[in-house]
Write a protein that holds these residues in place. Structure first.
Motif, PDB file in Angstrom:
ATOM      1  N   VAL A 245      48.457  84.942  55.488  1.00  0.00           N
ATOM      2  CA  VAL A 245      47.089  85.190  55.944  1.00  0.00           C
ATOM      3  C   VAL A 245      46.197  84.129  55.311  1.00  0.00           C
ATOM      4  N   VAL A 246      45.432  83.444  56.157  1.00  0.00           N
ATOM      5  CA  VAL A 246      44.540  82.378  55.673  1.00  0.00           C
ATOM      6  C   VAL A 246      43.105  82.912  55.676  1.00  0.00           C
ATOM      7  N   PRO A 247      42.515  83.150  54.504  1.00  0.00           N
ATOM      8  CA  PRO A 247      41.117  83.611  54.441  1.00  0.00           C
ATOM      9  C   PRO A 247      40.157  82.444  54.656  1.00  0.00           C
ATOM     10  N   LEU A 248      39.806  82.179  55.901  1.00  0.00           N
ATOM     11  CA  LEU A 248      38.959  81.029  56.219  1.00  0.00           C
ATOM     12  C   LEU A 248      37.554  81.162  55.652  1.00  0.00           C
ATOM     13  N   GLN A 249      37.136  82.404  55.318  1.00  0.00           N
ATOM     14  CA  GLN A 249      35.807  82.576  54.742  1.00  0.00           C
ATOM     15  C   GLN A 249      35.710  81.952  53.352  1.00  0.00           C
ATOM     16  N   GLY A 279      30.281  68.256  65.727  1.00  0.00           N
ATOM     17  CA  GLY A 279      29.441  67.112  65.989  1.00  0.00           C
ATOM     18  C   GLY A 279      28.346  66.960  64.944  1.00  0.00           C
ATOM     19  N   GLY A 280      27.392  66.063  65.254  1.00  0.00           N
ATOM     20  CA  GLY A 280      26.358  65.752  64.280  1.00  0.00           C
ATOM     21  C   GLY A 280      25.281  66.792  64.151  1.00  0.00           C
ATOM     22  N   HIS A 281      25.232  67.802  65.042  1.00  0.00           N
ATOM     23  CA  HIS A 281      24.151  68.790  64.963  1.00  0.00           C
ATOM     24  C   HIS A 281      24.431  69.889  63.944  1.00  0.00           C
ATOM     25  N   VAL A 282      25.622  69.915  63.355  1.00  0.00           N
ATOM     26  CA  VAL A 282      25.957  70.905  62.324  1.00  0.00           C
ATOM     27  C   VAL A 282      26.283  70.164  61.040  1.00  0.00           C
ATOM     28  N   GLU A 283      25.573  70.502  59.983  1.00  0.00           N
ATOM     29  CA  GLU A 283      25.800  69.887  58.684  1.00  0.00           C
ATOM     30  C   GLU A 283      25.954  70.983  57.636  1.00  0.00           C
ATOM     31  N   TYR A 284      27.001  70.887  56.870  1.00  0.00           N
ATOM     32  CA  TYR A 284      27.262  71.858  55.808  1.00  0.00           C
ATOM     33  C   TYR A 284      26.694  71.337  54.489  1.00  0.00           C
ATOM     34  N   HIS A 285      26.207  72.258  53.692  1.00  0.00           N
ATOM     35  CA  HIS A 285      25.704  71.907  52.367  1.00  0.00           C
ATOM     36  C   HIS A 285      26.593  72.568  51.324  1.00  0.00           C
ATOM     37  N   ASP A 325      28.653  76.407  51.420  1.00  0.00           N
ATOM     38  CA  ASP A 325      27.762  77.569  51.488  1.00  0.00           C
ATOM     39  C   ASP A 325      28.432  78.643  52.345  1.00  0.00           C
ATOM     40  N   PRO A 326      28.685  79.850  51.805  1.00  0.00           N
ATOM     41  CA  PRO A 326      29.380  80.880  52.586  1.00  0.00           C
ATOM     42  C   PRO A 326      28.651  81.255  53.871  1.00  0.00           C
ATOM     43  N   LYS A 327      27.323  81.244  53.861  1.00  0.00           N
ATOM     44  CA  LYS A 327      26.570  81.606  55.070  1.00  0.00           C
ATOM     45  C   LYS A 327      26.772  80.571  56.166  1.00  0.00           C
ATOM     46  N   GLU A 328      26.728  79.290  55.806  1.00  0.00           N
ATOM     47  CA  GLU A 328      26.968  78.246  56.794  1.00  0.00           C
ATOM     48  C   GLU A 328      28.405  78.289  57.296  1.00  0.00           C
ATOM     49  N   ALA A 331      28.704  81.085  59.785  1.00  0.00           N
ATOM     50  CA  ALA A 331      28.064  80.762  61.061  1.00  0.00           C
ATOM     51  C   ALA A 331      28.882  79.766  61.872  1.00  0.00           C
ATOM     52  N   HIS A 332      29.551  78.845  61.204  1.00  0.00           N
ATOM     53  CA  HIS A 332      30.356  77.834  61.885  1.00  0.00           C
ATOM     54  C   HIS A 332      31.707  77.728  61.160  1.00  0.00           C
ATOM     55  N   PRO A 333      32.670  78.587  61.505  1.00  0.00           N
ATOM     56  CA  PRO A 333      33.970  78.609  60.815  1.00  0.00           C
ATOM     57  C   PRO A 333      34.716  77.286  60.988  1.00  0.00           C
ATOM     58  N   LEU A 334      35.466  76.946  59.963  1.00  0.00           N
ATOM     59  CA  LEU A 334      36.297  75.750  59.976  1.00  0.00           C
ATOM     60  C   LEU A 334      37.773  76.138  60.038  1.00  0.00           C
ATOM     61  N   ARG A 335      38.623  75.185  60.293  1.00  0.00           N
ATOM     62  CA  ARG A 335      40.063  75.383  60.334  1.00  0.00           C
ATOM     63  C   ARG A 335      40.726  74.446  59.327  1.00  0.00           C
ATOM     64  N   VAL A 336      41.802  74.905  58.750  1.00  0.00           N
ATOM     65  CA  VAL A 336      42.491  74.134  57.720  1.00  0.00           C
ATOM     66  C   VAL A 336      43.012  72.825  58.307  1.00  0.00           C
ATOM     67  N   GLY A 337      42.795  71.728  57.579  1.00  0.00           N
ATOM     68  CA  GLY A 337      43.303  70.433  57.993  1.00  0.00           C
ATOM     69  C   GLY A 337      42.326  69.577  58.757  1.00  0.00           C
ATOM     70  N   LEU A 338      41.155  70.124  59.148  1.00  0.00           N
ATOM     71  CA  LEU A 338      40.186  69.318  59.882  1.00  0.00           C
ATOM     72  C   LEU A 338      39.634  68.204  58.992  1.00  0.00           C
ATOM     73  N   SER A 339      39.397  67.044  59.598  1.00  0.00           N
ATOM     74  CA  SER A 339      38.827  65.923  58.848  1.00  0.00           C
ATOM     75  C   SER A 339      37.313  66.056  58.803  1.00  0.00           C
ATOM     76  N   THR A 340      36.731  65.595  57.717  1.00  0.00           N
ATOM     77  CA  THR A 340      35.293  65.694  57.519  1.00  0.00           C
ATOM     78  C   THR A 340      34.752  64.414  56.891  1.00  0.00           C
ATOM     79  N   ASP A 341      33.445  64.265  56.947  1.00  0.00           N
ATOM     80  CA  ASP A 341      32.733  63.198  56.249  1.00  0.00           C
ATOM     81  C   ASP A 341      31.912  63.822  55.137  1.00  0.00           C
TER      82      ASP A 341
END
Length: 392
Positions: A245-249, A279-285, A325-328, A331-341
């Motif tokens: 089980v992968v707790p993505l939260q 895309g560029g309209h979602v930014e995580y802090h 940030d847990p709230k962000e 709101a926009h869940p991620l998946r393991v292995g995705l590339s980020t900047d």
């Protein structure tokens, strides 16, 4: 005659003035650009460290079989979200149900035996009281006959019989007291629930009840199912890995920075994260939670051996963990292995190294197994109460 082939000559000073003006404009433009670049570098860029060699990571919570059995049903498949306590896999309950019934019978028998021992103590106390009464009666009878000794009112034989009666009553009282002590020993100073025999039978019942509950393999926490490796009809042994089980939260980012970039990166500094997923309209802090103890290659299965004659210097990368940030993240869940900047703001710098931070939103505990134990103990206590009746 007038010469018509005469070519008018452009005044040279005007041409030189235009060229000088153009050069002045170009020089001013480049100068302003250089100043702007210097301001950007000194005021912004030198306090930013960025990398696109960064990936989403999360805990992988393995779900293992705690008891052996044959799989009879699957409650979830790969990629399905599940809640803590949800049944993921069901094993055959037959053997566990039989063992639980036997343990319940043994517990009931232990309770009844202790009740019999307690009743035997009450009976023994009554016998002791009766023997004391008999002794007192014999002593009183001997005292009356002793007063009449030496007269014609009592024969010497009667006085002797009275003495023998007192001795017999004393012996009977001693036997009754010793019997009472033996009967009282198993139950002395403890209640029925505290009796070792009951406790032992209760522990066996709790174990059997746990085994019954563990035939329903539950999710330890909220997350998404991955790596399911079990099928219906398959027999699994205790400890076998069934799925994960992968707790993505509780996901985080592992950003791999080059050695020179680590000079001013410290725990606690703010960071921004962008992904191709939204895309560029979602930014995580986020914030720098920790810095790895070594480069990625240092902890690999086959670490590089640099003590060779053909050594070539390669800039190494060190993983830097970014807590989101847990709230962000919700709101926009991620998946393991995705590339980020990832970009880290290094304005905040200190000579004192801060300790690693815990990841927010990551729940490293599960109440599922505690709930199973509580349920088993509640059932055991209910059975004890049922068998004990009012003698608890």
């Amino acid at each position: 005659m007038t010469d018509t082939n005469t070519t008018p000559v452009t005044p040279e000073p005007a041409s030189k003035g235009s060229r000088a003006k153009a050069l002045l404009i170009a020089g001013t433009t480049f100068g302003l650009a250089a100043i702007a670049y210097a301001v950007w570098v000194l005021g912004y860029a030198q306090y930013r460290e960025s990398t696109d060699d960064a990936y989403v990571q999360a805990n992988l919570v393995y779900v293992n079989a705690q008891v052996g059995g044959t799989v009879t049903a699957l409650g979830a498949d790969d990629n399905q979200p599940v809640k803590a306590g949800q049944t993921l896999i069901t094993l055959d309950h037959s053997d566990a149900a039989v063992a639980l019934a036997d343990a319940g019978a043994q517990l009931g028998l232990a309770v009844r035996q202790v009740r019999e021992q307690q009743s035997a103590v009450d009976q023994g106390q009554a016998v002791v009281a009766q023997r004391r009464t008999d002794l007192q009666r014999a002593q009183d009878d001997l005292a009356r006959r002793t007063q009449l000794a030496g007269t014609d009112s009592i024969a010497a034989e009667d006085l002797q019989h009275a003495k023998q009666g007192v001795a017999a009553a004393q012996d009977a009282l001693t036997v009754a007291e010793k019997t009472l002590a033996t009967t009282r020993a198993p139950v002395a100073g403890i209640t029925l629930r505290q009796n070792p025999a009951v406790l032992r039978a209760r522990a066996a019942y709790v174990q059997a009840s746990l085994a019954t509950q563990r035939n329903d393999v539950q999710a330890p926490m909220d997350g998404v199912v991955a790596r399911r490796s079990v099928q219906v009809g398959q027999h699994v042994a205790p400890g076998a890995a069934l799925l994960a089980v992968v707790p993505l939260q509780g996901a985080w980012i592992d950003a791999n920075f080059k050695e020179p970039q680590l000079r001013h990166i410290q725990v606690g500094q703010p960071a921004t994260v962008g992904t191709d997923l939204y895309g560029g309209h979602v930014e995580y802090h986020g914030v720098v939670a920790s810095i790895a103890a070594g480069s990625g290659g240092a902890f690999s299965l086959l670490p590089p051996q640099n003590a060779t004659g053909n050594w070539i210097k390669v800039v190494q990368r060190v993983p830097v963990r970014i807590a989101l940030d847990p709230k962000e993240l919700a709101a926009h869940p991620l998946r393991v292995g995705l590339s980020t900047d990832v970009t880290i703001d290094t304005h905040s710098r200190s000579d004192e190294q801060k300790p690693a931070m815990a990841l927010p939103g990551a729940n490293f505990t599960t109440p599922v197994f505690d709930a199973q134990l509580k349920t088993a103990e509640t059932r055991a206590d209910a059975l004890i109460a049922q068998e004990a009746g009012s003698a608890q």
